[in-house]
Design a protein around this motif. Structure first.
Motif, PDB file in Angstrom:
ATOM      1  N   ARG A  84       0.817  -1.216   0.000  1.00  0.00           N
ATOM      2  CA  ARG A  84       0.000   0.000   0.000  1.00  0.00           C
ATOM      3  C   ARG A  84       0.852   1.267   0.000  1.00  0.00           C
ATOM      4  NH1 ARG A  84      -4.684   2.440   2.291  1.00  0.00           N
ATOM      5  NH2 ARG A  84      -4.826   4.388   1.124  1.00  0.00           N
ATOM      6  N   LYS A  85       2.015   1.237   0.599  1.00  0.00           N
ATOM      7  CA  LYS A  85       2.821   2.449   0.722  1.00  0.00           C
ATOM      8  C   LYS A  85       3.242   3.020  -0.625  1.00  0.00           C
ATOM      9  CE  LYS A  85       7.022  -0.307   1.538  1.00  0.00           C
ATOM     10  NZ  LYS A  85       6.325  -1.587   1.799  1.00  0.00           N
ATOM     11  N   ALA A  86       3.186   2.199  -1.675  1.00  0.00           N
ATOM     12  CA  ALA A  86       3.631   2.657  -2.988  1.00  0.00           C
ATOM     13  C   ALA A  86       2.681   3.666  -3.611  1.00  0.00           C
ATOM     14  CB  ALA A  86       3.798   1.461  -3.925  1.00  0.00           C
ATOM     15  N   ASN A  87       1.434   3.720  -3.141  1.00  0.00           N
ATOM     16  CA  ASN A  87       0.435   4.608  -3.733  1.00  0.00           C
ATOM     17  C   ASN A  87      -0.699   4.802  -2.721  1.00  0.00           C
ATOM     18  OD1 ASN A  87      -2.076   5.303  -5.398  1.00  0.00           O
ATOM     19  ND2 ASN A  87      -0.503   5.366  -6.974  1.00  0.00           N
ATOM     20  N   LYS A  88      -1.208   6.006  -2.603  1.00  0.00           N
ATOM     21  CA  LYS A  88      -2.216   6.307  -1.585  1.00  0.00           C
ATOM     22  C   LYS A  88      -3.651   6.023  -2.011  1.00  0.00           C
ATOM     23  CE  LYS A  88       0.600   9.964   0.527  1.00  0.00           C
ATOM     24  NZ  LYS A  88       0.720  11.415   0.773  1.00  0.00           N
ATOM     25  N   THR A 132       3.558   6.728 -13.452  1.00  0.00           N
ATOM     26  CA  THR A 132       3.960   7.362 -12.188  1.00  0.00           C
ATOM     27  C   THR A 132       3.321   6.730 -10.952  1.00  0.00           C
ATOM     28  OG1 THR A 132       2.163   8.964 -12.481  1.00  0.00           O
ATOM     29  CG2 THR A 132       4.353   9.615 -13.257  1.00  0.00           C
ATOM     30  N   ALA A 133       2.488   5.692 -11.121  1.00  0.00           N
ATOM     31  CA  ALA A 133       1.716   5.184  -9.974  1.00  0.00           C
ATOM     32  C   ALA A 133       2.598   4.617  -8.868  1.00  0.00           C
ATOM     33  CB  ALA A 133       0.727   4.116 -10.441  1.00  0.00           C
ATOM     34  N   GLY A 134       3.723   4.025  -9.224  1.00  0.00           N
ATOM     35  CA  GLY A 134       4.571   3.383  -8.225  1.00  0.00           C
ATOM     36  C   GLY A 134       5.581   4.326  -7.599  1.00  0.00           C
ATOM     37  N   TYR A 135       5.290   4.817  -6.423  1.00  0.00           N
ATOM     38  CA  TYR A 135       6.198   5.615  -5.590  1.00  0.00           C
ATOM     39  C   TYR A 135       6.464   7.034  -6.096  1.00  0.00           C
ATOM     40  CZ  TYR A 135       7.259   1.416  -2.918  1.00  0.00           C
ATOM     41  OH  TYR A 135       7.152   0.302  -2.130  1.00  0.00           O
ATOM     42  N   MET A 136       5.827   7.465  -7.198  1.00  0.00           N
ATOM     43  CA  MET A 136       6.142   8.783  -7.736  1.00  0.00           C
ATOM     44  C   MET A 136       5.071   9.825  -7.464  1.00  0.00           C
ATOM     45  SD  MET A 136       9.157   8.654  -8.929  1.00  0.00           S
ATOM     46  CE  MET A 136       9.059  10.366  -9.415  1.00  0.00           C
ATOM     47  N   MET A 137       3.791   9.479  -7.609  1.00  0.00           N
ATOM     48  CA  MET A 137       2.718  10.474  -7.546  1.00  0.00           C
ATOM     49  C   MET A 137       2.669  11.246  -6.239  1.00  0.00           C
ATOM     50  SD  MET A 137      -0.451   8.370  -9.110  1.00  0.00           S
ATOM     51  CE  MET A 137      -0.677   8.126 -10.873  1.00  0.00           C
TER      52      MET A 137
END
Length: 480
Positions: free
Chosen positions: A72-76, A440-445
């Protein structure tokens, strides 16, 4: 009209049809930004389901008992949690709020795990109440978890995080976990009916390695299989080994582009000349005593071995030519293999789109294009996001007016430069034109997104396939 930046010296991202579909529809994007503000984060849920299925099919192919947990931490986005649970996988939670939200969205003890780096009494109490497995990192965590369980009159289901694996005679360092050379004896002395922590029921082992070596992960899994077998022979009933995440993905179409960029960046650092990056940022490379040293501190954006092929190498690892591979040993001992991927489950799922606010030239004559977003909305632990963006122009554009620019953000900080790479556009964008950053979904947004200056957080929108997308196809995460 949309086009990729950097026609020469580019880093061309792999894109999906849904991304192309969105970028072709400027009117739709303008409606989204008009309603939700800039930037917007878009999440394509069918791609998430497809990524899950690829990993599931691999485990079935090897005949392994398994559980996949989405990190879950990779995307809110709450929509991704819902989709994960609906798809029959679990969710790895790393904070009280992640755990609380995941439970509210339909998670349960069988489908969640708590892996927080710092665990509070409230986290233990909620996890124990819902019988969510807790991954313990150190002796103090054992003490508090057991104390809370005793106070509640419950038993906590726990796993132990293992570290300190020895690979090729070198001990792998991590600030997390119990040292593998000490953990077995600790469990024998402190767990079980006669142990100090009688209210902790150990169900498995867990590790998560830094870096992206399949060899190191294979060795760690092999060591954990051996330890689990020894503990079960001593009377325990451990059931799973969780190997964490860190499964590489590939962002780029062309390996040669990646190699060329690395060479050009090294050359810039060596010569002290050029404008490949803003203010000649080395992105980790440094000139020391006349030599280019250190390493590139970005994600390795091109990877031949990625996704299920990466995981295959871990499962097929053997200690020696005569040894059985990991997958065979897992089968023989009826051990459930668990993974907690974030980035690799989010591959090709997300896109971030922002509006151009202004254009200006700085004292060096460089064009700076200000976007209605800030650096925290395009930030991870990586030194830079190295994918070419897409420009969505209002009017036709001409390649004859090509211009080099840097994108800047809304924070009152000199370092709020959204991409440190120089971006070459076919022409200078106008105010109101749009910029799309893909995958960008993984750790970037929003991994490090902040509300400095009292800015609103970006809106997360999710959607499914549609022949003709309209505003109503997009679901606001805040409404879930």
């Amino acid at each position: 009209m949309y086009t990729k930046a950097n026609k020469i010296n580019g880093l061309t991202p792999i894109t999906s049809e849904w991304m192309e579909q969105v970028m072709r529809d400027k009117s739709l994007i303008e409606q989204l930004i008009s309603k939700y503000g800039s930037p917007v984060n878009l999440h394509h849920l069918p791609t998430f389901s497809s990524n899950i299925e690829r990993f599931r099919e691999l485990f079935v192919q090897y005949g392994l008992r398994h559980q996949i947990y989405y990190a879950r931490k990779a995307n809110k986005s709450k929509a991704l949690v819902q989709k994960a649970l609906q798809s029959g996988i679990g969710v790895d939670t790393a904070s009280f709020k992640e755990l609380e939200q995941s439970l509210a969205l339909g998670g349960a003890g069988e489908t969640l795990v708590l892996t927080s780096a710092i665990k509070t009494k409230e986290q233990y109490a909620l996890a124990i109440k819902k019988q969510v497995p807790i991954i313990l990192d150190n002796v103090d965590e054992c003490e508090l978890a057991n104390t809370v369980a005793v106070e509640m009159g419950e038993v906590a289901i726990v796993g132990f995080r293992v570290s300190g694996f020895k690979v090729e005679d070198k001990k792998l360092y991590s600030r997390f976990g119990f040292d593998i050379e000490l953990l077995k004896q600790f469990i024998l002395e402190n767990l079980g009916a006669e142990g100090t922590y009688k209210n902790l029921n150990i169900a498995g082992l867990h590790f998560h390695l830094d870096g992206y070596s399949t060899h190191q992960r294979g060795k760690a899994l092999s060591d954990c299989i051996s330890m689990l077998s020894e503990l079960n022979e001593a009377g325990f009933n451990l059931d799973f080994i969780d190997i964490g995440g860190g499964i590489l993905i590939n962002y780029l179409e062309d390996e040669q582009e990646w190699s060329n960029f690395d060479k050009q960046l090294r050359a810039q650092v060596a010569s002290g000349e050029g404008n490949l990056t803003f203010n000649q940022n080395g992105l980790g490379y440094e000139l020391i005593n006349g030599n280019v040293e250190r390493s590139l501190k970005t994600y390795p954006y091109y990877n031949n071995v990625n996704g299920v092929d990466f995981l295959k190498q871990v499962l097929e690892y053997k200690e020696s030519a005569e040894s059985s591979p990991n997958f065979s040993r897992l089968q023989k001992n009826n051990i459930e293999i668990r993974i907690e991927p974030g980035r690799s489950l989010l591959n090709q799922i997300g896109m971030t789109i922002a509006k151009v606010a202004h254009r200006k030239q700085d004292a060096k004559g460089q064009w700076l294009v200000g976007l209605e977003m800030n650096m925290s909305q395009m930030m991870s632990s990586s030194a830079d996001f190295l994918l070419d963006p897409y420009l969505i122009y209002e009017d036709d554009f001409s390649e004859e007016s090509a211009v080099d620019i840097f994108f800047t953000g809304a924070y009152c900080l000199e370092r709020d430069v959204l991409l440190k790479r120089k971006i070459t556009l076919p022409q200078l964008p106008k105010i109101g034109d749009l910029v799309a950053f893909v995958n960008t979904a993984g750790y970037m947004m929003h991994f490090f997104e902040t509300e400095a200056h009292l800015f609103e957080l970006s809106t997360n929108l999710s959607f499914n396939n549609s022949e003709k997308l309209t505003l109503v196809d997009f679901v606001n995460d805040d409404m879930l």
